[in-house]
Scaffold this active site. Structure first.
Site, PDB file in Angstrom:
ATOM      1  N   ARG A   1       3.396  -9.951 -19.097  1.00 17.06           N
ATOM      2  CA  ARG A   1       3.452  -8.717 -19.889  1.00 17.06           C
ATOM      3  C   ARG A   1       4.037  -7.570 -19.091  1.00 17.06           C
ATOM      4  O   ARG A   1       4.837  -6.795 -19.596  1.00 17.06           O
ATOM      5  CB  ARG A   1       2.053  -8.369 -20.419  1.00 17.06           C
ATOM      6  CG  ARG A   1       1.693  -9.267 -21.570  1.00 17.06           C
ATOM      7  CD  ARG A   1       0.291  -9.107 -22.104  1.00 17.06           C
ATOM      8  NE  ARG A   1       0.176 -10.024 -23.248  1.00 17.06           N
ATOM      9  CZ  ARG A   1      -0.885 -10.148 -24.029  1.00 17.06           C
ATOM     10  NH1 ARG A   1      -1.946  -9.412 -23.811  1.00 17.06           N
ATOM     11  NH2 ARG A   1      -0.870 -10.988 -25.033  1.00 17.06           N
TER      12      ARG A   1
ATOM     13  N   TYR B   1       7.822 -10.704 -28.201  1.00 18.66           N
ATOM     14  CA  TYR B   1       7.277 -11.817 -27.393  1.00 18.66           C
ATOM     15  C   TYR B   1       6.261 -11.328 -26.370  1.00 18.66           C
ATOM     16  O   TYR B   1       6.094 -10.150 -26.166  1.00 18.66           O
ATOM     17  CB  TYR B   1       8.367 -12.700 -26.794  1.00 18.66           C
ATOM     18  CG  TYR B   1       9.390 -12.160 -25.803  1.00 18.66           C
ATOM     19  CD1 TYR B   1       9.315 -10.922 -25.208  1.00 18.66           C
ATOM     20  CD2 TYR B   1      10.476 -12.982 -25.455  1.00 18.66           C
ATOM     21  CE1 TYR B   1      10.268 -10.504 -24.302  1.00 18.66           C
ATOM     22  CE2 TYR B   1      11.439 -12.568 -24.549  1.00 18.66           C
ATOM     23  CZ  TYR B   1      11.328 -11.323 -23.972  1.00 18.66           C
ATOM     24  OH  TYR B   1      12.272 -10.918 -23.078  1.00 18.66           O
ATOM     25  N   GLU B   2       5.549 -12.306 -25.801  1.00 16.70           N
ATOM     26  CA  GLU B   2       4.430 -11.987 -24.887  1.00 16.70           C
ATOM     27  C   GLU B   2       3.394 -11.093 -25.561  1.00 16.70           C
ATOM     28  O   GLU B   2       2.762 -10.275 -24.910  1.00 16.70           O
ATOM     29  CB  GLU B   2       4.940 -11.324 -23.600  1.00 16.70           C
ATOM     30  CG  GLU B   2       5.945 -12.131 -22.813  1.00 16.70           C
ATOM     31  CD  GLU B   2       5.394 -13.477 -22.336  1.00 16.70           C
ATOM     32  OE1 GLU B   2       4.169 -13.649 -22.270  1.00 16.70           O
ATOM     33  OE2 GLU B   2       6.226 -14.364 -22.070  1.00 16.70           O
ATOM     34  N   GLY B   3       3.212 -11.271 -26.860  1.00 17.03           N
ATOM     35  CA  GLY B   3       2.263 -10.432 -27.616  1.00 17.03           C
ATOM     36  C   GLY B   3       2.974  -9.241 -28.202  1.00 17.03           C
ATOM     37  O   GLY B   3       3.492  -8.405 -27.464  1.00 17.03           O
TER      38      GLY B   3
ATOM     39  N   GLN C   1      -0.792  -5.997 -28.348  1.00 11.80           N
ATOM     40  CA  GLN C   1      -1.081  -5.174 -27.162  1.00 11.80           C
ATOM     41  C   GLN C   1      -2.034  -4.043 -27.512  1.00 11.80           C
ATOM     42  O   GLN C   1      -2.936  -3.693 -26.748  1.00 11.80           O
ATOM     43  CB  GLN C   1       0.206  -4.560 -26.582  1.00 11.80           C
ATOM     44  CG  GLN C   1       1.312  -5.543 -26.243  1.00 11.80           C
ATOM     45  CD  GLN C   1       0.919  -6.560 -25.196  1.00 11.80           C
ATOM     46  OE1 GLN C   1       0.163  -6.260 -24.280  1.00 11.80           O
ATOM     47  NE2 GLN C   1       1.413  -7.775 -25.337  1.00 11.80           N
TER      48      GLN C   1
END
Lengths: 595, 595
Positions: free
Chosen positions: B296, B440-442, B447
């Protein structure tokens, strides 16, 4: 690819209930009569054509793009056929002057069709939209001979048209343009130069393309005062008015761009091409600006059309896709997870899309009515006030609706998570196609200067007061109506504040002209949020009058509340930022911006 | 295509002057020593490699994309050669554990290199970045046998790695995953299932690819409690540790996407592929979440890297392109028009880009130092506090820096006017490549829930107080310093308000859990603006200590002023929106969102 369904219920609501289109159409003395049946037929046929013929072309168009060769530009599969169908259906002539075969219907009705066409396939719609704009210009500015030569075929859609303004070294700054025109003995001109970013400059959808070209006649003054407007047809009409000799205007290449790939953006080379003066020499910009205003409103439609399409795609996905449980407990306990739409933040994004699309629809349709009134009303007083108001609101509509449309289209991708980034779903294409809308027909910055510098400050605040008075009046009328208080109180307060903020910027600008530029975009967005608040209050008021059990009206009222509670607070940041002034923007010397 | 120049002056300023990197590096008991010479050599070599080798590949990569065939995925021209050079230069081993051949340098220093690589060519950087992340995970969670087998070759860059999480029906909601693992008699597993969105899942840049795969062991509990982590290599190592038998994991296809086209986003089919358990059964998510935090922060770098690249492109264009005259009189009277950079609104856009890039750089580098401290400091107290703070700040950095980076990249296009939409200039590619970063990556929404729900509310506000106390302390120390008043007063007020706003949302959330989701993204953005305000105040304070004639420091101070006057007011709108609560978001029944 999201399947587009024309939002006919909302379109009808805005036209008929919010904007009383029957009364409006009846007030247009110099236009044809418009019955409700006709309106309904146009809406329903326009919807069918957009949904069934155009929507399926959208993704194909993006994948294939246009293809350039020496012999011309090939549009994507199906584009030409769809256009034939469109022309056979009589759509190109809808708002054209009956004198040249047009149906003489109000432009505001044509704009509704352009929204549906635009949601379905914006790239396709540009070919016909720009052609119709070019014809409208000739209806007003060309002499009769030119009109008789070009308008019948442009009206029935056999021939198309373009606007040729931009050159490699000049976009916003047309005063720099170099394309030149030399008078021939027969009264025509030889036009030479290179134009870029010419939408639909070359393509295979129509038999002939009539270019409207800005150029400088030999010996004309420099700057904007020496610019003339010419008709330069791709094929010169023969003695029967049919396609004749090929003129020496050619497409040198087409641009590779982020989006609207199915729209041919052309470099056009004029090599002593034969051209015909439109209007007077050196008065070309006047005619072009006239056309630009309607092109700007047309571009505002792009923000609305894309926002609507993106909302439809995101909503369908949010109802289907199962992911995570609601924070307040399972809503789909028998399934493996809840649908996305139960999650508050997904709802926030969807409602933002809905509030912008529906608010912008009401706003744009209203401005289009004002433009109708200015052109075609029999009442001189009404005409003048409609002119002032529509001139004030056009830059707001253009920039605000495209900027918020872009936000909306990005939310549409966001609702899809990682899938939003994948082309197959079609959500990212909407963002790419829409991205041009804040750039062409005058960037957001140009619209903002037009609004704050030219319209508001230029009229000493008077042009703004036409609108703030209207809002004030509305708030007064509505203040006691049950259910309207939360809207009216906020709107009235902002309306007063709008005047005060304008005054403060005006004062600062007396000492420093850069204060106008420094405030301009924040001012435009601030004005946009208030304008949409006015439209949402009008819609809320009508929703309150209706059947409380009507789900559509209930949703309308709830969206109005959402707009007031979650989006309208953005005025506050724009206000503070612009009132903080130009100093922190202008202080830095150019050479120390980076190391 | 903008030519990238690594902003070494600013990188050095942030590292050495703002963040005292020498002291920080010295505090990392369990890492190798880092001399200032070494830092300088790394920065200057990293800059050269990014500018000269990678930057020229960026546009080629976008045009060519990756090509899939039965035999594998071909990366664009030059990608493989650049990687060989990178691996020969020893870059993959920079932050790796010396036990396996790594140089043991702090991750925060590796992150600086990843910024430069990322500005030059993000798609390329992902192949190596994700490989290094995978190696880092094995360093912590794998048993010694696995480490000895895989880490030496992953450390020297011969082999790469991936993370395989997402499946067609589950992205954010990993509890739904279906890929399964069946124990073999020899202690290995048979892994079967389909994973999608696997970055670098297949390519031709490295000899072998080591997949880290989440799967469910036969009979494991459903949901997130039954997920295990496996190493599944593309080629099984032979008895000498070299590439041996081909494993039955194959790339079924690659996605067509909006951007990062040179990065192969793969559908990976595992068909009884041989895999090896990492850590304990059913504890796979713990290991993966550990890695996700650094991923992240790595994704936050994408917002910074793209924002910086876009700023450089826009600034160069704004200084060159002549268009219109300044509102306050000609600034280039001998030329046909003034350069764009004289116009207030163009300056507003450029300064917004500059303020976000430099503010985000300081913010991310600082968070990276906190992560270093958590992993490698000898002081237990310091470690705990760094852990708390970095956990709070990671979701802010990820979502805020990517969202504002996207705004910045769009401004970069906007400065170019219509040319911004044309691929040749490279400005639109920056937007397309960056657009994935909020997904992506949340996603930003994930978040925001992590920040407000898990970190802030989950700790009863304590985790937030670690940061607000720090800001409070800073404001107290700085309050009397000449020149700091405008920053400190505003920051202190916002810092207090932050706690109050959090308290109000917390109260509401006691009655309605959806209040957290409804407030979350506004809360995250609000927190981001305050976090950057803190970084800008720290930078201003250091700029005030320096030579008043140093143009770099002067620009730093002016950018801080711009940030406080023109961007920080956005907290106000976020605050009002979130305090207006969840009702207008949750009220509408799903079925009436559209008609």
């Amino acid at each position: 690819m999201p399947q587009y369904t024309a939002p006919l219920r909302d379109i009808n609501f805005v036209l008929k209930e919010v904007l009383n289109s029957d009364k409006h159409f009846a007030s247009l003395a110099s236009r044809e009569e418009v019955s409700e049946d006709l309106v309904d037929a146009i809406l329903s046929e326009g919807a069918k054509f957009s949904e069934n013929v155009l929507s399926p072309l959208n993704q194909i168009g993006d994948e294939q793009g246009c293809t350039w060769s020496e012999s011309g530009v090939k549009t994507p599969e199906g584009f030409k056929e769809a256009y034939s169908q469109y022309a056979e259906g009589g759509w190109p002539s809808m708002t054209a002057n009956p004198e040249f075969g047009g149906q003489g219907l109000p432009n505001s009705l044509g704009l509704v069709v352009s929204e549906m066409v635009g949601s379905a396939c914006w790239s396709w719609g540009m070919y016909t939209g720009l052609s119709q704009s070019a014809a409208r210009l000739l209806e007003v500015y060309a002499n009769e001979a030119l009109q008789q030569t070009y308008l019948p075929k442009m009206t029935d859609g056999t021939w198309g048209g373009t606007m040729c303004l931009t050159e490699p070294h000049c976009g916003s700054d047309l005063g720099l343009l170099r394309t030149k025109a030399e008078a021939n003995a027969d009264g025509s001109y030889k036009v030479s130069g290179t134009k870029i970013f010419i939408s639909g400059g070359e393509h295979d959808m129509m038999e002939n393309i009539i270019h409207l070209v800005l150029a400088r006649v030999d010996g004309a003054p420099s700057g904007t005062k020496g610019i003339s407007l010419f008709v330069v047809p791709k094929f010169l009409p023969d003695e029967n008015g049919d396609v004749g000799e090929r003129n020496s205007v050619h497409c040198g290449s087409i641009e590779h761009k982020m989006g609207i790939k199915a729209q041919a953006t052309c470099v056009m080379n004029f090599d002593s091409a034969k051209g015909f003066l439109v209007g007077e020499e050196n008065r070309g910009l006047n005619a072009m600006f006239h056309m630009m205003n309607s092109a700007r409103l047309g571009t505002a439609v792009q923000g609305l059309a894309a926002g609507e399409a993106s909302f439809q795609g995101a909503l369908a996905y949010a109802r289907e896709r199962l992911q995570m449980r609601s924070l307040s407990g399972p809503k789909n306990p028998d399934g493996p997870a809840d649908p996305l739409i139960v999650h508050a933040d997904v709802r926030r994004m969807l409602l933002t899309q809905k509030a912008f699309a529906e608010g912008s629809r009401a706003f744009i349709y209203w401005v289009a009515q004002l433009v109708d009134t200015f052109y075609f009303s029999g009442d001189e007083e009404e005409r003048r006030s409609a002119e002032e108001l529509s001139e004030l609101l056009t830059p707001i509509a253009k920039a605000f609706v495209t900027e918020t449309g872009l936000e909306s289209a990005n939310y549409g991708m966001q609702v899809f998570g990682g899938h939003g980034f994948i082309s197959e779903w079609g959500m990212e294409q909407i963002v790419r196609d829409l991205r041009i809308s804040t750039l062409y027909e005058g960037t957001t910055g140009i619209q903002a200067l037009d609004l704050l510098g030219r319209k508001v400050m230029g009229s000493g605040g008077k042009q703004l007061m036409v609108f703030t008075k209207l809002i004030h009046q509305f708030c007064k009328e509505q203040s006691d109506k049950p259910g309207m208080a939360p809207f009216v109180e906020k709107l009235a307060a902002l309306n007063t504040e709008w005047g005060e903020v304008t005054g403060k910027i005006g004062e600062k600008a007396m000492n420093n002209a850069d204060e106008v530029g420094a405030a301009s975009v924040d001012y435009l967005m601030y004005s946009g949020y208030i304008s949409l608040a006015y439209m949402w209050a009008r819609m809320a008021s009508i929703a309150l009058d209706g059947d409380a059990d009507d789900a559509f009206l209930k949703a309308k009222l709830q969206t109005a509340q959402f707009y007031y509670q979650r989006l309208l607070p953005r005025t506050e940041s724009h206000k503070q930022a612009m009132l903080n002034g130009a100093d922190s923007i202008m202080a830095m010397p150019e050479e120390i911006f980076a190391f």
